[in-house]
Scaffold this active site. Structure first.
Site, PDB file in Angstrom:
ATOM      1  N   GLU B  43       0.813  -1.216   0.000  1.00  0.00           N
ATOM      2  CA  GLU B  43       0.000   0.000   0.000  1.00  0.00           C
ATOM      3  C   GLU B  43       0.848   1.269   0.000  1.00  0.00           C
ATOM      4  OE1 GLU B  43      -0.564  -2.577   1.963  1.00  0.00           O
ATOM      5  OE2 GLU B  43      -2.673  -3.208   1.730  1.00  0.00           O
ATOM      6  N   PHE B 105     -11.144  -7.136  14.433  1.00  0.00           N
ATOM      7  CA  PHE B 105     -10.057  -7.628  13.596  1.00  0.00           C
ATOM      8  C   PHE B 105      -9.716  -6.598  12.521  1.00  0.00           C
ATOM      9  CE2 PHE B 105      -8.722 -10.030   9.744  1.00  0.00           C
ATOM     10  CZ  PHE B 105      -7.470 -10.400  10.205  1.00  0.00           C
ATOM     11  N   GLN B 106      -8.466  -6.237  12.420  1.00  0.00           N
ATOM     12  CA  GLN B 106      -7.960  -5.266  11.451  1.00  0.00           C
ATOM     13  C   GLN B 106      -8.618  -3.900  11.582  1.00  0.00           C
ATOM     14  OE1 GLN B 106      -7.884  -7.118   7.518  1.00  0.00           O
ATOM     15  NE2 GLN B 106      -5.810  -7.824   7.960  1.00  0.00           N
ATOM     16  N   LYS B 155     -17.120  -1.083   6.479  1.00  0.00           N
ATOM     17  CA  LYS B 155     -17.550  -2.078   5.501  1.00  0.00           C
ATOM     18  C   LYS B 155     -19.049  -2.048   5.228  1.00  0.00           C
ATOM     19  CE  LYS B 155     -17.616  -6.891   4.345  1.00  0.00           C
ATOM     20  NZ  LYS B 155     -17.205  -8.244   4.612  1.00  0.00           N
ATOM     21  N   MET B 463      24.335   8.938   1.582  1.00  0.00           N
ATOM     22  CA  MET B 463      24.180  10.190   2.307  1.00  0.00           C
ATOM     23  C   MET B 463      24.539  10.002   3.787  1.00  0.00           C
ATOM     24  SD  MET B 463      23.593  13.277   1.799  1.00  0.00           S
ATOM     25  CE  MET B 463      22.495  13.895   0.544  1.00  0.00           C
TER      26      MET B 463
HETATM   27  C1  LIG Z   1      12.419   5.930   4.961  1.00  0.00           C
HETATM   28  C2  LIG Z   1      13.704   6.589   5.251  1.00  0.00           C
HETATM   29  N1  LIG Z   1      14.556   6.022   6.144  1.00  0.00           N
HETATM   30  C3  LIG Z   1      15.742   6.606   6.414  1.00  0.00           C
HETATM   31  C4  LIG Z   1      16.104   7.775   5.798  1.00  0.00           C
HETATM   32  C5  LIG Z   1      17.442   8.435   6.122  1.00  0.00           C
HETATM   33  N2  LIG Z   1      18.290   8.459   4.938  1.00  0.00           N
HETATM   34  C6  LIG Z   1      18.399   9.563   4.170  1.00  0.00           C
HETATM   35  S1  LIG Z   1      19.401   9.325   2.847  1.00  0.00           S
HETATM   36  C7  LIG Z   1      19.729   7.759   3.304  1.00  0.00           C
HETATM   37  C8  LIG Z   1      20.639   6.885   2.477  1.00  0.00           C
HETATM   38  C9  LIG Z   1      20.097   6.605   1.141  1.00  0.00           C
HETATM   39  O1  LIG Z   1      20.896   5.612   0.562  1.00  0.00           O
HETATM   40  P1  LIG Z   1      20.787   5.252  -0.963  1.00  0.00           P
HETATM   41  O2  LIG Z   1      19.370   5.030  -1.324  1.00  0.00           O
HETATM   42  O3  LIG Z   1      21.718   4.155  -1.273  1.00  0.00           O
HETATM   43  O4  LIG Z   1      21.188   6.598  -1.693  1.00  0.00           O
HETATM   44  P2  LIG Z   1      22.630   7.293  -1.790  1.00  0.00           P
HETATM   45  O5  LIG Z   1      22.684   8.325  -0.708  1.00  0.00           O
HETATM   46  O6  LIG Z   1      23.655   6.227  -1.627  1.00  0.00           O
HETATM   47  O7  LIG Z   1      22.613   7.910  -3.142  1.00  0.00           O
HETATM   48  C10 LIG Z   1      19.067   7.423   4.483  1.00  0.00           C
HETATM   49  C11 LIG Z   1      19.172   6.131   5.159  1.00  0.00           C
HETATM   50  C12 LIG Z   1      15.174   8.343   4.897  1.00  0.00           C
HETATM   51  N3  LIG Z   1      15.393   9.497   4.274  1.00  0.00           N
HETATM   52  N4  LIG Z   1      14.000   7.721   4.634  1.00  0.00           N
END
Ligand SMILES: Cc1ncc(C[n+]2csc(CCOP(=O)(O)OP(=O)(O)O)c2C)c(N)n1
Ligand SMILES: [Mg+2]
Lengths: 206, 555
Positions: B43, B105-106, B155, B463
């Site tokens: 979803e 439920f749910q 529902k 990042m």
């Molecule tokens: C759902 C979620 N969890 C954690 C983060 C924190 N976060 C920001 S950038 C990042 C790393 C992203 O890694 P990747 O997709 O490999 O991209 P890259 O930076 O290597 O290009 C994380 C963990 C986020 N923005 N969103």
């Protein structure tokens, strides 16, 4: 619908604002307002809700701690809620703030007269009397109620319930909404939120 | 009732996933051939697809989930829409009315859960209210400052018979967006602009949603005001325009940050002075007077004191300002920014044998002649995609800005491709981010969508690694991430895939992907340790923007 909360000492602090919100009388509206205040970090000192002069609209009076948030943001954020129709800050108006309190205080044959004298000075009504206690009902602004409480404390306050502030502007000026809902839409809204008829126990969900 | 309402609102696509309580709706779905239902795999994917659909087309996106887990799985997607103000209608089923509040439920109190992440929501307790609730929901989602609205239907309400009443006019006493802008304020803004020596426009997402690119160009040209955008404002002002100076913020262009910091009048248009854009609030350019134009009054004065507030629709307000301002001559100011840009180009890509991610994005820009719609995940790759592709047409960049939701790219690209079947859609994916909604590859196959997936595979949550390198003494804790073989995985879904291992292969792979008619995945093995520059460290001001250090340039 009516609810109220006050902070621990029940007193309206200096710098607080009296905000009146006219809201659609729909399920969940109180929660929307309360959760907005929590989410934006605005402090509520008291919040009181009841019917307004217009069917389908409720009136909330919110005492907001002005230090926690710029009052303009509070008003604007309230306006963003779809169910909030009108918001006014009465703080800069000449207004009549009122609160009602019920105070159950210890009393015995020796001091009952003294208590009644105090009540008299504060124009509080005795609404219940028993051998070891009595209930006073007092209406006024917060300072007056605080004053009475202070006087009663030495006797022993057993229970205290305050409504929180309601307020109205003096003179002909009003905080009202004139726009009516079309008949059919109003009918639909009035039906909203009611539980289905029938008292059967929950059925198993298929 | 629900589907009939959607049909009347002109909805032709919805993204959903069935469950017990929404079966009555699915039962009637075949009766509405005008509504194409896309069966997602999670979803969250449905919510992002609806969002991507909305961002690409400017129209309402619709998603649907069942009660309980179906509804809560939508929450991240709804919040993403909320933070970026996109019009999404989320429909959920709930347990039957007699069970509501009894932890059936749910059951999940989804209206309670989504109060603070929707513009409004409804729990519809009578079938006769469905059309009105749906109509109001669509109206609220798509007008004023757009945003997500949720409609939750038990529902047995789906199953109840009732008269279908479709109100011609809505009566929402508490909802009347201001669009025109206050004439006095508009004149004051024009006067302030006329006096300004160093004015700058910061254009936000609101310019795109207000469809005001033309109006913005007219104002900028007449008064000769340089324009920078926020990250979400990218494509709201053509980046090939002489007055375009890139975008500002944490990873914005050096010269854009300096221009914002040196301006005497800052004109914020359809933006919200967010911390990622403005740096440390208290040190943002203290000399600037702020003109703020936004449709949401609550945004004005929220983070900064405003000299001239204008509440209104940018498309209506901008031409009025343009009428009032004088033709400007600001050669000195423009030359000053040009000079900064020459000395600190920010977007120059150094020569390197390595496959630099910046180079991959730039090559994609060149190969597509700047005509593709780019959808990104969240991380370094997102910033490079914002920096090294150049966007001239509104809605060309689709990205989760406010919430920064990893896993956004694939489903949002699917939504965008559904909305724009003839556009070339590239999902720029992080190797980490992509894995968060990787399951939606199945939808590409189901629907035959030619989305191009470019994985920026650096083996890291890049990042995070960058922050740990710069601010945590290279303590690389949980940022290296093992990857599945993305090509094999694509293959398992029946999707074509290419692994791109050297710099020389980059243009060829992109060409091949463009020629291929179906969905395709390119696994770019990019340089692992490249960082995103420039950078405003968290909590610093724009004036403290740092550029790529010499030792990194020598890599
Ligand atoms: C759902 C979620 N969890 C954690 C983060 C924190 N976060 C920001 S950038 C990042 C790393 C992203 O890694 P990747 O997709 O490999 O991209 P890259 O930076 O290597 O290009 C994380 C963990 C986020 N923005 N969103
Ligand atoms: Mg990565």
């Amino acid at each position: 619908m009516s609810t109220a909360t006050t902070n621990s000492n029940g007193r309206a602090r200096a710098g607080s604002h009296t905000v009146v919100a006219i809201v659609e009388d729909k399920p969940g509206v109180l929660m929307r307002v309360a959760s907005l205040f929590r989410r934006r970090g605005f402090n509520i000192e008291s919040l009181t809700v009841g019917h307004s002069e217009e069917k389908g609209l409720s009136r909330m009076t919110i005492l907001v701690d002005g230090e926690g948030a710029p009052i303009e943001q509070v008003e604007k954020q309230l306006y963003k809620l779809i169910d909030v129709v009108k918001v006014s800050d009465l703080s800069n108006e000449e207004m009549i703030p009122r609160e009602l309190a019920l105070i159950k205080v210890r009393a015995n044959n020796v001091n009952r007269h003294e208590l009644l004298d105090i009540a008299n000075v504060f124009r509080a009504d005795v609404v219940d009397i028993a051998t070891s206690s009595l209930i006073l009902q007092v209406v006024g602004d917060e300072t007056k109620i605080d004053g009475l409480i202070k006087m009663l404390e030495p006797y022993g306050i057993r229970e205290l319930s305050r409504t929180g502030r309601i307020a109205m502007v003096r003179g002909a000026k009003t905080t009202t909404v004139h726009e009516r809902e079309p008949e059919k839409i109003r009918e639909i809204h009035e039906r909203a939120g009611r539980r289905v008829e029938g008292r059967e126990l929950p059925f198993s969900s298929d | 009732m629900v589907l009939e309402s959607l049909e009347r609102e002109g909805v032709d696509t919805m993204f959903g996933y069935p469950g017990g309580v929404v079966l009555p709706l699915y039962d009637t779905l075949p009766q509405f051939p005008g509504i194409r239902h896309v069966l997602v795999r999670h979803e969250q994917g449905a919510a992002h697809m609806a969002d991507g659909y909305a961002r690409a087309s400017g129209r309402l996106g619709v998603c649907l989930g069942t009660s309980g887990p179906g509804a809560t799985n939508l929450v991240t997607g709804i919040t993403t829409s909320w933070m970026d103000s996109t019009p999404v209608l989320a429909l959920t089923g709930n347990v039957a009315r007699t069970l509501l509040g009894r932890d059936g439920f749910q059951e999940a109190d989804i209206t309670g859960i989504t109060h603070s992440i929707t513009k409004h929501n409804y729990l519809v307790m009578q079938a006769s209210e469905i059309p009105l609730a749906m109509r109001e929901a669509v109206h609220i989602a798509t007008t004023g400052r757009p945003g997500p609205v949720l409609v939750d239907i038990p529902k047995d309400v789906f199953q109840e018979e009732a008269e279908f009443y479709w109100p011609e006019h809505l009566s929402l006493r508490g909802y009347k967006p201001t669009t025109e802008g206050h004439d006095g304020m508009i004149k004051r803004a024009a006067a302030l602009i006329d006096q300004a020596k160093r004015p700058i426009i910061i254009a936000g997402h609101g310019v795109i949603w207000g469809e005001a690119q033309k109006e913005l160009v007219e104002l900028a040209e007449k008064a000769q005001i340089p324009v920078i955008t926020t990250f979400l404002g990218i494509s709201g002002f053509p980046e090939n325009h002489v007055l375009s100076y890139g975008w500002l913020g944490m990873h914005g262009m050096f010269y854009a940050n300096m221009a914002a910091d040196a301006a005497d009048v800052v004109i914020g248009i359809g933006m919200r002075f967010d911390d990622r854009a403005m740096g440390r609030f208290k040190d943002f350019n203290p000399n600037a007077k702020i003109v703020h134009i936004d449709i949401d009054p609550a945004e004005i004065g929220k983070n900064f004191a405003t000299a001239v507030p204008i509440v209104g629709d940018v498309k209506r307000v901008l031409p009025k300002i343009t009428d009032h301002v004088q033709h400007g001559v600001r050669t000195d100011w423009l030359r000053w920014i040009d000079q900064v840009r020459e000395e600190h180009p920010s977007l120059h890509i150094r020569e390197s044998r390595r496959m630099l991610p910046q180079y991959v994005v730039r090559t994609l820009y060149e190969e597509t002649q700047g005509n593709a719609t780019i959808v990104t995940g969240v991380g370094q790759h997102q910033m490079w995609a914002g920096q090294h592709y150049f966007y001239n047409k509104p809605r060309q960049l689709i990205s989760s800005g406010g919430l920064g939701t990893m896993g956004f790219e694939l489903p949002a690209a699917i939504g965008a491709q559904m909305a724009l079947p003839n556009e070339e859609i590239w999902a720029i994916c992080g190797d980490g981010s992509f894995q968060m909604n990787i399951q939606e590859m199945a939808v590409l196959v189901d629907e035959g969508l030619p989305v191009k997936m470019a994985i920026f595979n650096n083996g890291y949550l890049g990042m995070i690694r960058q922050w740990q390198q710069l601010f945590y003494d290279k303590n690389y804790s949980s940022c290296g991430i093992t990857q599945p073989d993305f090509c094999k995985l694509a293959d398992a879904y029946g999707i074509r895939a290419l692994r791109v291992e050297t710099k020389a292969e980059v243009p060829l792979a992109i060409k091949e992907a463009r020629e291929y008619k179906g969905p395709i995945l390119l696994d770019f093995q990019i340089d692992q340790e490249e960082n995103v520059w420039p950078m405003v460290p968290a909590g610093a001001s724009l004036a403290e923007t740092i550029e790529q250090p010499a030792e990194e340039l020598a890599r």
